[in-house]
Write a protein that holds these residues in place. Structure first.
Motif, mmCIF file in Angstrom:
data_model
loop_
_atom_site.group_PDB
_atom_site.id
_atom_site.type_symbol
_atom_site.label_atom_id
_atom_site.label_comp_id
_atom_site.label_asym_id
_atom_site.label_seq_id
_atom_site.Cartn_x
_atom_site.Cartn_y
_atom_site.Cartn_z
ATOM 1 N N MET A 190 2.945 1.807 -4.488
ATOM 2 C CA MET A 190 4.197 1.976 -5.096
ATOM 3 C C MET A 190 4.360 0.887 -6.185
ATOM 4 S SD MET A 190 7.738 2.709 -3.273
ATOM 5 C CE MET A 190 7.800 1.081 -2.141
ATOM 6 N N SER A 191 4.597 1.259 -7.511
ATOM 7 C CA SER A 191 4.528 0.426 -8.560
ATOM 8 C C SER A 191 5.801 -0.815 -8.262
ATOM 9 C CB SER A 191 4.948 0.940 -9.761
ATOM 10 O OG SER A 191 6.276 1.547 -10.030
ATOM 11 N N VAL A 215 13.739 2.955 1.855
ATOM 12 C CA VAL A 215 12.302 3.472 2.377
ATOM 13 C C VAL A 215 11.681 2.566 3.595
ATOM 14 C CG1 VAL A 215 10.112 3.403 1.275
ATOM 15 C CG2 VAL A 215 11.935 3.870 -0.217
ATOM 16 N N ARG A 216 11.684 3.221 4.424
ATOM 17 C CA ARG A 216 10.899 2.686 5.537
ATOM 18 C C ARG A 216 9.503 2.560 5.357
ATOM 19 N NH1 ARG A 216 8.379 3.744 10.455
ATOM 20 N NH2 ARG A 216 8.332 6.117 10.090
ATOM 21 N N ALA A 217 8.826 3.427 4.929
ATOM 22 C CA ALA A 217 7.364 3.383 4.481
ATOM 23 C C ALA A 217 7.136 4.083 3.302
ATOM 24 C CB ALA A 217 6.470 3.909 5.851
ATOM 25 N N ALA A 218 6.052 3.629 2.551
ATOM 26 C CA ALA A 218 5.665 4.494 1.611
ATOM 27 C C ALA A 218 4.003 4.631 1.713
ATOM 28 C CB ALA A 218 5.773 3.468 0.048
ATOM 29 N N LEU A 238 2.906 10.515 -4.013
ATOM 30 C CA LEU A 238 3.658 9.362 -3.206
ATOM 31 C C LEU A 238 4.431 9.977 -2.176
ATOM 32 C CD1 LEU A 238 4.153 6.155 -2.640
ATOM 33 C CD2 LEU A 238 6.097 6.375 -4.442
ATOM 34 N N VAL A 239 4.269 9.400 -1.159
ATOM 35 C CA VAL A 239 5.140 9.856 0.103
ATOM 36 C C VAL A 239 6.156 9.084 0.579
ATOM 37 C CG1 VAL A 239 5.407 11.175 2.365
ATOM 38 C CG2 VAL A 239 3.525 12.007 0.952
ATOM 39 N N LEU A 240 7.238 9.090 0.631
ATOM 40 C CA LEU A 240 8.315 8.058 1.201
ATOM 41 C C LEU A 240 9.030 8.660 2.412
ATOM 42 C CD1 LEU A 240 10.223 7.051 -1.833
ATOM 43 C CD2 LEU A 240 8.049 6.160 -1.216
ATOM 44 N N LEU A 272 1.295 1.528 1.493
ATOM 45 C CA LEU A 272 1.869 0.537 0.727
ATOM 46 C C LEU A 272 2.944 -0.062 1.238
ATOM 47 C CD1 LEU A 272 1.991 2.646 -2.646
ATOM 48 C CD2 LEU A 272 0.006 1.295 -1.670
ATOM 49 N N ARG A 273 3.770 0.309 2.283
ATOM 50 C CA ARG A 273 5.040 -0.226 2.694
ATOM 51 C C ARG A 273 4.878 0.298 3.950
ATOM 52 N NH1 ARG A 273 10.925 -0.714 -0.006
ATOM 53 N NH2 ARG A 273 9.703 -1.922 -1.427
ATOM 54 N N GLY A 274 5.194 -0.653 5.031
ATOM 55 C CA GLY A 274 5.740 0.200 6.421
ATOM 56 C C GLY A 274 4.596 0.317 7.245
#
Length: 223
Positions: free
Chosen positions: A1-2, A17-20, A39-41, A105-107
């Motif tokens: 994620m930018s 956003v819990r996860a990306a 990208l899936v959020l 990328l996150r979570g």
């Protein structure tokens, strides 16, 4: 994620956003200049008006966005257009990709409930409902042109074929390489198509279109 996308969401919709996760060509090492980023959020809540506004503001034309709320489809975006309601199909193959070959990328890493049988059944339906009509269109092409269409259809069926056989999700490029190994009589044309997909200056002829149709029909017959 930018950083810009992340900052826009964190500033306007904190905690949304819990996860990306990145899926598609970028996660499979097959991203090309000009290709979209998939990208899936995973969202932590059902998005309200402010959340939807933040998602829409963060979207760019290069980003294909799918949002999930408790694993169910939510807002999505494509080609710079944002859609606030559910409409993007969350397929077994997408869930399988998230579990097996996404880049988080996150979570936390995704752990969606999806079975091998569900993935195979979806691939078989997709071959018949989506790829077969496109193969028929390519088979009816005469004369020069239609390069982008031929390249789009070239390796999609082979990806489904490989997933049905092995459960593995591979890029279009890898699917083309595997198909060239499996059907060596098509290998020369398939390698040319792979080179064209990489951006090399390869003239595509009727023989290449015929190889695409032959490969697709062999996949359909094999599965």
């Amino acid at each position: 994620m930018s950083e810009a996308f992340s900052a826009a969401l964190d500033g306007s919709a904190p905690g949304l956003v819990r996860a990306a996760h990145v899926v598609g060509s970028a996660a499979l090492g097959d991203h090309r200049p000009g290709s979209d980023l998939d990208l899936v959020l995973e969202l932590s809540r059902v998005p309200g008006p402010d959340d939807l506004a933040a998602l829409a503001a963060a979207l760019t034309p290069e980003l294909d966005l799918v949002c999930l709320v408790d694993g169910e489809p939510g807002p999505w975006g494509r080609d710079g257009a944002f859609h606030p309601g559910p409409g993007h199909d969350v397929t077994p193959v997408l869930l399988h990709q998230l579990n097996r070959c996404s880049t988080t990328l996150r979570g936390p890493r995704p752990r969606f409930a999806v079975t091998r049988d569900e993935v195979e059944a979806y691939c078989r339906r997709n071959l018949v409902e989506y790829w077969r009509p496109l193969l028929e269109l390519v088979a009816g092409v005469t004369g020069p042109g239609h390069r982008d269409g031929v390249l789009w259809v070239a390796f999609g069926p082979a990806r489904q074929w490989h997933t049905i056989r092995t459960g593995e999700v591979v890029s279009k490029t890898r699917a083309g390489e595997l198909a060239a190994e499996h059907w060596p009589d098509l290998a020369d044309e398939l390698r040319d198509l792979l080179a064209a997909r990489r951006g090399e200056r390869v003239e595509l002829t009727a023989a290449h279109r015929e190889a695409v149709v032959a490969l697709g029909n062999r996949v359909l017959a094999a599965v």
